[in-house]
Design a protein around this motif. Structure first.
Motif, PDB file in Angstrom:
ATOM      1  N   LEU A  55      13.793   3.051  50.305  1.00 12.38           N
ATOM      2  CA  LEU A  55      13.212   2.946  48.964  1.00 12.38           C
ATOM      3  C   LEU A  55      11.818   3.561  48.937  1.00 12.38           C
ATOM      4  CD1 LEU A  55      14.145  -0.805  48.429  1.00 12.38           C
ATOM      5  CD2 LEU A  55      15.553   1.165  47.891  1.00 12.38           C
ATOM      6  N   THR A  56      11.709   4.746  49.484  1.00  9.27           N
ATOM      7  CA  THR A  56      10.411   5.406  49.493  1.00  9.27           C
ATOM      8  C   THR A  56      10.221   6.154  48.182  1.00  9.27           C
ATOM      9  OG1 THR A  56      11.553   7.168  50.568  1.00  9.27           O
ATOM     10  CG2 THR A  56      10.196   5.785  51.958  1.00  9.27           C
ATOM     11  N   THR A 105      13.095  -0.389  53.770  1.00 10.26           N
ATOM     12  CA  THR A 105      14.452  -0.050  54.169  1.00 10.26           C
ATOM     13  C   THR A 105      15.385  -1.238  53.991  1.00 10.26           C
ATOM     14  OG1 THR A 105      13.480   1.407  55.825  1.00 10.26           O
ATOM     15  CG2 THR A 105      15.809   0.879  56.078  1.00 10.26           C
ATOM     16  N   ILE A 106      16.468  -0.989  53.294  1.00  9.44           N
ATOM     17  CA  ILE A 106      17.491  -2.028  53.164  1.00  9.44           C
ATOM     18  C   ILE A 106      18.731  -1.556  53.908  1.00  9.44           C
ATOM     19  CG2 ILE A 106      19.064  -3.164  51.565  1.00  9.44           C
ATOM     20  CD1 ILE A 106      16.840  -3.095  49.510  1.00  9.44           C
ATOM     21  N   THR A 107      19.221  -2.399  54.775  1.00  7.11           N
ATOM     22  CA  THR A 107      20.376  -2.015  55.599  1.00  7.11           C
ATOM     23  C   THR A 107      21.510  -3.014  55.409  1.00  7.11           C
ATOM     24  OG1 THR A 107      18.839  -1.164  57.253  1.00  7.11           O
ATOM     25  CG2 THR A 107      21.105  -1.535  57.966  1.00  7.11           C
ATOM     26  N   LEU A 108      22.700  -2.495  55.141  1.00  7.74           N
ATOM     27  CA  LEU A 108      23.874  -3.363  55.127  1.00  7.74           C
ATOM     28  C   LEU A 108      24.732  -2.972  56.320  1.00  7.74           C
ATOM     29  CD1 LEU A 108      23.254  -2.521  51.872  1.00  7.74           C
ATOM     30  CD2 LEU A 108      24.888  -4.347  51.629  1.00  7.74           C
ATOM     31  N   GLY A 109      24.978  -3.919  57.194  1.00  6.14           N
ATOM     32  CA  GLY A 109      25.780  -3.633  58.390  1.00  6.14           C
ATOM     33  C   GLY A 109      27.219  -4.070  58.146  1.00  6.14           C
ATOM     34  N   PHE A 110      28.165  -3.181  58.458  1.00  9.12           N
ATOM     35  CA  PHE A 110      29.574  -3.469  58.155  1.00  9.12           C
ATOM     36  C   PHE A 110      30.319  -4.052  59.355  1.00  9.12           C
ATOM     37  CE2 PHE A 110      28.234  -0.903  54.736  1.00  9.12           C
ATOM     38  CZ  PHE A 110      28.969  -1.373  53.664  1.00  9.12           C
ATOM     39  N   GLN A 111      31.407  -4.721  59.063  1.00  7.26           N
ATOM     40  CA  GLN A 111      32.252  -5.286  60.119  1.00  7.26           C
ATOM     41  C   GLN A 111      32.848  -4.165  60.963  1.00  7.26           C
ATOM     42  OE1 GLN A 111      32.505  -8.484  60.350  1.00  7.26           O
ATOM     43  NE2 GLN A 111      32.440  -9.409  58.316  1.00  7.26           N
ATOM     44  N   GLU A 112      33.186  -4.548  62.153  1.00  6.41           N
ATOM     45  CA  GLU A 112      33.911  -3.632  63.037  1.00  6.41           C
ATOM     46  C   GLU A 112      35.317  -3.363  62.475  1.00  6.41           C
ATOM     47  OE1 GLU A 112      32.940  -2.122  65.873  1.00  6.41           O
ATOM     48  OE2 GLU A 112      31.018  -2.824  65.116  1.00  6.41           O
ATOM     49  N   HIS A 128      33.442  -7.696  54.436  1.00  2.00           N
ATOM     50  CA  HIS A 128      33.153  -6.367  54.976  1.00  2.00           C
ATOM     51  C   HIS A 128      31.752  -6.212  55.535  1.00  2.00           C
ATOM     52  CE1 HIS A 128      36.954  -4.840  53.442  1.00  2.00           C
ATOM     53  NE2 HIS A 128      36.721  -5.631  52.405  1.00  2.00           N
ATOM     54  N   ILE A 129      30.840  -7.031  55.042  1.00  2.00           N
ATOM     55  CA  ILE A 129      29.450  -6.875  55.476  1.00  2.00           C
ATOM     56  C   ILE A 129      29.116  -7.992  56.448  1.00  2.00           C
ATOM     57  CG2 ILE A 129      27.044  -6.972  54.679  1.00  2.00           C
ATOM     58  CD1 ILE A 129      27.972  -5.531  52.155  1.00  2.00           C
ATOM     59  N   SER A 130      28.511  -7.640  57.572  1.00  2.00           N
ATOM     60  CA  SER A 130      28.214  -8.712  58.528  1.00  2.00           C
ATOM     61  C   SER A 130      26.737  -9.094  58.558  1.00  2.00           C
ATOM     62  CB  SER A 130      28.731  -8.363  59.925  1.00  2.00           C
ATOM     63  OG  SER A 130      28.167  -7.163  60.361  1.00  2.00           O
ATOM     64  N   TYR A 131      25.853  -8.246  58.069  1.00  2.00           N
ATOM     65  CA  TYR A 131      24.445  -8.634  57.964  1.00  2.00           C
ATOM     66  C   TYR A 131      23.729  -7.717  56.981  1.00  2.00           C
ATOM     67  CZ  TYR A 131      23.912  -4.698  61.157  1.00  2.00           C
ATOM     68  OH  TYR A 131      23.978  -3.450  61.721  1.00  2.00           O
ATOM     69  N   VAL A 132      22.597  -8.197  56.507  1.00  2.00           N
ATOM     70  CA  VAL A 132      21.767  -7.400  55.598  1.00  2.00           C
ATOM     71  C   VAL A 132      20.332  -7.505  56.096  1.00  2.00           C
ATOM     72  CG1 VAL A 132      20.947  -7.166  53.217  1.00  2.00           C
ATOM     73  CG2 VAL A 132      23.288  -7.949  53.643  1.00  2.00           C
ATOM     74  N   GLN A 133      19.617  -6.399  56.058  1.00  2.00           N
ATOM     75  CA  GLN A 133      18.192  -6.440  56.418  1.00  2.00           C
ATOM     76  C   GLN A 133      17.356  -5.866  55.275  1.00  2.00           C
ATOM     77  OE1 GLN A 133      17.692  -4.326  60.124  1.00  2.00           O
ATOM     78  NE2 GLN A 133      18.988  -5.771  61.254  1.00  2.00           N
ATOM     79  N   ILE A 134      16.302  -6.565  54.950  1.00  2.00           N
ATOM     80  CA  ILE A 134      15.369  -6.076  53.926  1.00  2.00           C
ATOM     81  C   ILE A 134      14.021  -5.972  54.627  1.00  2.00           C
ATOM     82  CG2 ILE A 134      14.300  -6.554  51.690  1.00  2.00           C
ATOM     83  CD1 ILE A 134      16.792  -8.227  50.999  1.00  2.00           C
ATOM     84  N   ASP A 135      13.615  -4.756  54.865  1.00  2.00           N
ATOM     85  CA  ASP A 135      12.544  -4.527  55.825  1.00  2.00           C
ATOM     86  C   ASP A 135      11.420  -3.714  55.178  1.00  2.00           C
ATOM     87  OD1 ASP A 135      11.327  -4.555  58.236  1.00  2.00           O
ATOM     88  OD2 ASP A 135      12.688  -3.153  59.230  1.00  2.00           O
ATOM     89  N   VAL A 136      10.254  -4.323  55.035  1.00  2.00           N
ATOM     90  CA  VAL A 136       9.135  -3.625  54.391  1.00  2.00           C
ATOM     91  C   VAL A 136       7.876  -3.668  55.262  1.00  2.00           C
ATOM     92  CG1 VAL A 136       7.769  -3.416  52.266  1.00  2.00           C
ATOM     93  CG2 VAL A 136      10.110  -4.212  52.130  1.00  2.00           C
ATOM     94  N   PRO A 137       7.922  -3.019  56.427  1.00  2.00           N
ATOM     95  CA  PRO A 137       6.710  -2.962  57.252  1.00  2.00           C
ATOM     96  C   PRO A 137       5.682  -2.044  56.590  1.00  2.00           C
ATOM     97  CG  PRO A 137       8.399  -1.511  58.156  1.00  2.00           C
ATOM     98  CD  PRO A 137       9.037  -2.240  56.993  1.00  2.00           C
ATOM     99  N   ARG A 193      11.740  -8.839  56.552  1.00  2.00           N
ATOM    100  CA  ARG A 193      10.552  -8.651  57.384  1.00  2.00           C
ATOM    101  C   ARG A 193       9.512  -7.842  56.620  1.00  2.00           C
ATOM    102  NH1 ARG A 193      10.901  -5.224  63.047  1.00  2.00           N
ATOM    103  NH2 ARG A 193      11.464  -3.523  61.631  1.00  2.00           N
ATOM    104  N   THR A 194       8.267  -8.219  56.775  1.00  2.00           N
ATOM    105  CA  THR A 194       7.181  -7.418  56.214  1.00  2.00           C
ATOM    106  C   THR A 194       5.884  -7.786  56.920  1.00  2.00           C
ATOM    107  OG1 THR A 194       6.041  -6.737  54.178  1.00  2.00           O
ATOM    108  CG2 THR A 194       6.594  -9.059  54.369  1.00  2.00           C
ATOM    109  N   GLY A 195       4.929  -6.887  56.934  1.00  2.11           N
ATOM    110  CA  GLY A 195       3.662  -7.212  57.577  1.00  2.11           C
ATOM    111  C   GLY A 195       2.712  -6.041  57.500  1.00  2.11           C
ATOM    112  N   LYS A 196       1.464  -6.340  57.761  1.00  4.30           N
ATOM    113  CA  LYS A 196       0.420  -5.313  57.734  1.00  4.30           C
ATOM    114  C   LYS A 196       0.156  -4.819  59.156  1.00  4.30           C
ATOM    115  CE  LYS A 196      -0.474  -6.303  53.364  1.00  4.30           C
ATOM    116  NZ  LYS A 196       0.320  -5.595  52.352  1.00  4.30           N
ATOM    117  N   ALA A 197      -0.456  -3.647  59.244  1.00  3.12           N
ATOM    118  CA  ALA A 197      -0.871  -3.053  60.522  1.00  3.12           C
ATOM    119  C   ALA A 197       0.303  -2.892  61.485  1.00  3.12           C
ATOM    120  CB  ALA A 197      -1.976  -3.898  61.161  1.00  3.12           C
TER     121      ALA A 197
END
Ligand code: BG6
Length: 468
Positions: free
Chosen positions: A360-361, A330-337, A202-211, A319-323
């Motif tokens: 996750l703020t 943000t954690i995103t789970l992308g679902f199948q079509e 059911h899930i096609s990708y996951v993103q774990i994003d902490v800019p 992904r994560t980084g300064k400036a």
């Protein structure tokens, strides 16, 4: 529950973490009656901040700034229990005496040691704790980084185990103390709605994003020696991946969760340096204390694969980084079509998948990104979002700050949210290919989203953040 008397020893007591999180956290915990009734706090460090009085005054300023609900009377009551004693890897005797005296004064007390010192001092300090007897019957809380690669983490763990049993070691990853991160477990395992779809079918990708918007904020030495990959990826980001991806544990307790995390990290494929992007913001080399040829990375984006039945073929993008342009977790789970295409572009269908999004703020939020019929005379589709804001769902609840929660767990001897020696070593092992063969560090502009290569890494869909 009432907790037995405690002597807390905070190494690095004049440092940033102590000032921003530890003292404010301890203060708030006393105020809400969650610390033991009887305790002493001994701050320690190489250099004396002056008299105890002066030390307390400095702390008062920080706590006023960082703990929200400051109150002079409560502070005075709390501060009475605080003192300072210098110590170093070479000399811990006076500190050991001070701790013993405090224990006596309380008629016996457990020791809780908090090591918040630069990475290079960790091992010598641990040795000192053993030699002076400070370690005896004490629990030790450690701040990352736990070594800087597989070999050094093994050495560190071996040194630690000479002095402390694993049950008395609490390796902090403060992301796991965040309410919103524990909520991942609650949502996954307490709701029939999610678990059935939580897999590659059911899930096609996951993103774990902490800019992060902040730059290095005076932490040049730390950034130069540690870098963002070791600071954030092998620690916080992988821990988030752990909670998201682990199999249902038999129980929600330390042993079961650790078992599942261990299995999961065994299944994670060692990283491929070709799928890792390093960046450094333009201007970093001009920061005070930074080498003008520095190749330290202040940004990392990467692809991770979990080779098990549940996740085979699902890319995890981190992904994560300064400036950067925004601060997000943000954690995103992308679902199948859907299996059949009943709508097309003419109906307003843009092909974008459903997404389940955790923010996750400090005011955590859950969003489900759906497509729905736009009101009107024809069946036209548009995006619509379902939101759950936890501060609205739980009015008057009092969330604990991550460090507060974790300190409390140590007092309760609960290791559920702490990382084990084995886990730390496995994570370094996964990172080894990148550490041995790091990608080139690409420049990026402050206030943007990192190097172009990182934007492309997430494939055609791109990163969810920032939302278009
Ligand atoms: C720390 C890192 O562990 O976490 C910092 O060393 C980072 O570089 C920080 O900025 C982020 O934590 P939080 O809780 O502010 O998101």
């Amino acid at each position: 529950e009432s907790l037995e008397p405690h002597v807390f020893v905070i190494f690095g007591a004049t440092g940033d973490l102590a000032r921003r999180k530890l003292f404010p956290g301890l203060f708030r915990l006393t105020r809400s009656g969650m610390l033991p009734g009887e305790f002493r706090i001994i701050g320690s460090g190489r250099h004396s901040p002056g008299t105890d009085e002066e030390f307390r005054d400095r702390l008062a300023e920080s706590v006023r700034k960082f703990s929200g609900d400051f109150d002079d009377r409560a502070w005075d009551e709390f501060a009475k229990h605080i003192s300072f004693q210098t110590s170093s890897a070479e000399n811990g005797i006076e500190l050991a005496h001070a701790v013993e005296a405090a224990q006596k004064e309380l008629g016996g007390a457990r020791k809780l040691l908090y090591l918040s010192v630069p990475p290079g001092s960790m091992q010598p300090m641990v040795r000192m704790l053993g030699e002076t007897g400070l370690a005896e019957d004490a629990r030790l809380i450690l701040e990352k980084p736990f070594g800087r690669d597989l070999e050094s983490s093994r050495t560190l763990n071996a040194e630690l185990h000479k002095v402390f049993d694993e049950e008395r070691l609490f390796r902090i990853d403060h992301f796991l103390g965040k309410e919103s991160v524990q909520n991942i477990l609650a949502l996954r395992f307490a709701n029939g709605l999610f678990e059935p779809v939580w897999n590659r079918q059911h899930i096609s990708y996951v993103q774990i994003d902490v800019p992060e918007e902040i730059g290095i904020e005076g932490r040049a030495a730390f950034m130069e020696s540690t870098g963002t990959f070791r600071d954030m990826v092998s620690t916080h980001l992988f821990q988030l991946l752990g909670f998201l991806a682990l199999e249902p544990p038999v129980h929600v307790d330390a042993d079961s969760l650790r078992t599942e995390k261990r299995k999961l990290f065994q299944a994670v494929r060692p990283l491929d340096p070709a799928r890792v992007v390093y960046g450094q913001y333009v201007g970093y080399r001009d920061e005070e204390g930074v080498d003008d040829q520095s190749t330290a990375e202040t940004f990392v984006a990467l692809e991770v694969w979990v080779d098990n039945w549940r996740w085979k073929g699902v890319p995890f993008y981190l992904r994560t980084g300064k400036a950067l342009a925004q601060s997000r977790r943000t954690i995103t789970l992308g679902f199948q079509e859907p299996p059949l295409k009943m709508f097309d572009a003419a109906d307003g269908f843009d092909g974008a998948p459903n997404e389940l999004v955790f923010e996750l703020t400090d005011d955590p939020k859950l969003t489900i990104d759906l497509r729905a019929k736009r009101p009107g005379p024809s069946l036209r589709l548009d995006h619509a979002e379902l939101h759950l804001r936890f501060s609205e769902a739980f009015v008057n609840a009092e969330p604990l700050e991550a460090y507060e929660r974790l300190l409390l767990d140590v007092l309760r001897d609960d290791q559920t949210l702490f990382t084990s020696a084995e886990e730390v070593e496995r994570l370094w092992e996964l990172c080894t290919p990148v550490l041995e063969n790091p990608p080139d560090v690409l420049p990026y502009w402050r206030g943007g989203w990192g190097p172009e290569a990182a934007v492309k890494l997430a494939g055609e869909r791109g990163w969810r953040v920032p939302e278009k």
